[in-house]
Design an enzyme around this catalytic site. Structure first.
Site, PDB file in Angstrom:
ATOM      1  N   VAL A 247      35.698  36.789  39.270  1.00 35.15           N
ATOM      2  CA  VAL A 247      36.071  35.395  39.035  1.00 35.15           C
ATOM      3  C   VAL A 247      37.561  35.259  38.712  1.00 35.15           C
ATOM      4  CG1 VAL A 247      33.775  34.644  38.314  1.00 35.15           C
ATOM      5  CG2 VAL A 247      35.345  35.541  36.604  1.00 35.15           C
TER       6      VAL A 247
ATOM      7  N   GLU B  15      27.820  43.425  42.863  1.00 32.33           N
ATOM      8  CA  GLU B  15      27.263  43.561  41.508  1.00 32.33           C
ATOM      9  C   GLU B  15      26.083  42.587  41.347  1.00 32.33           C
ATOM     10  OE1 GLU B  15      30.155  42.099  38.698  1.00 32.33           O
ATOM     11  OE2 GLU B  15      29.071  42.848  36.950  1.00 32.33           O
TER      12      GLU B  15
ATOM     13  N   LYS C  11      27.617  49.950  34.007  1.00 36.88           N
ATOM     14  CA  LYS C  11      28.962  49.359  33.826  1.00 36.88           C
ATOM     15  C   LYS C  11      29.528  49.646  32.434  1.00 36.88           C
ATOM     16  CE  LYS C  11      31.310  44.902  34.593  1.00 36.88           C
ATOM     17  NZ  LYS C  11      31.077  43.494  35.028  1.00 36.88           N
TER      18      LYS C  11
ATOM     19  N   CYS D 154      32.942  45.934  39.040  1.00 35.56           N
ATOM     20  CA  CYS D 154      33.764  44.749  38.789  1.00 35.56           C
ATOM     21  C   CYS D 154      34.869  44.982  37.754  1.00 35.56           C
ATOM     22  CB  CYS D 154      32.866  43.561  38.441  1.00 35.56           C
ATOM     23  SG  CYS D 154      33.671  41.988  38.840  1.00 35.56           S
TER      24      CYS D 154
END
Ligand code: ACM
Length: 265
Positions: free
Chosen positions: A172, A40, A111, A145
């Protein structure tokens, strides 16, 4: 049908588009495969703190530097690529990915589910979960993501005919790699999660990206998993048509047995 898929994991430099494009070129530029997925926002890095910053690195999907590089590589290597970038479209900016094919076609996904401070800078995606032909007409669906946490993303792509889910990521949180095993298994699709590595600092906040990029088969089995620190490209061979078989036992079919009248969707 034998189809060579690949994942590229690396550490983009924040706002350094020239370095990031060069680095991607040096990692994948001399590799011949059928489909390679990159992270990404691979051309820009991730942790923005103003719209102004974002505008400096955003580009047109079809005529920007990212399209330019991957169109050249696609033609030279006869490879399809999926890569994340920040897309400028009229007065909007999307966190997007492009599928670039050897025949010169470019397809864009924006996205759908923005994560954390992305919601301050990006417009929510408006493309939906379409499926496109990659090299050799293999059916590829893109999600980006945080889309992983909504099972509807992968399910929509699979119901739309995706054989492979291409999943550029800047992860993350610690759960996605495990969760994607279920996404692949429940939808009987291949998936390629291309994550980045490294840290980014924004004022007092620091994000650490988790690496561990992976490629999974239609049973959720790990075909290849990278470590948390490597900058590298890995390839595996698959048969995409295996994803067209949704049977689980001789009595059960992952799609045929759905009881949609009981689902609250
Ligand atoms: C993410 O969606 N980049 C975590």
């Amino acid at each position: 049908m034998k189809y060579k898929i690949g994942v590229c994991q690396f550490k983009p430099k924040f706002l350094d588009t020239t370095y990031n494009l060069e680095q991607m070129k040096s990692l994948v530029g001399n590799i011949q495969a059928d489909l390679i997925v990159l992270p990404e926002l691979a051309t820009s890095g991730y942790f923005f703190n103003s719209k102004k910053q974002l505008i400096t690195i955003s580009e047109d999907a079809y005529q920007g530097q990212t399209a330019d590089l991957f169109l050249k590589l696609a033609k030279k290597n006869k490879t399809s690529y999926v890569v994340g970038f920040s897309e400028k479209f009229k007065d909007k900016i999307f966190n997007s990915s492009m599928l670039v094919n050897p025949n010169g076609d470019i397809h864009v996904y924006r996205k759908t589910h923005l994560f954390y401070e992305e919601t301050k800078w990006f417009n929510p995606g408006n493309t939906g979960f379409k499926v496109f032909n990659a090299k050799d007409n293999v059916k590829v669906g893109m999600m980006i993501c945080f889309d992983w946490i909504f099972p509807e993303s992968a399910r929509s792509l699979a119901l739309n005919g995706a054989q492979i889910i291409a999943h550029p990521a800047n992860l993350v949180l610690p759960w996605c790699q495990q969760a994607m095993i279920t996404r692949s298994l429940e939808n009987r699709v291949f998936s390629i999660t291309a994550n980045r590595i490294g840290n980014e600092q924004n004022d007092s906040q620091k994000l650490t990206f988790t690496g561990l990029s992976q490629m999974l088969n239609t049973k959720g089995e790990v075909l290849k998993k990278l470590n948390k620190t490597e900058e590298s490209v890995h390839l595996v061979s698959i048969d995409p048509e295996k994803a067209d078989d949704k049977s689980i036992t001789e009595y059960n079919n992952a799609f045929g047995d759905r009881r949609t009248e009981y689902y609250n969707l």
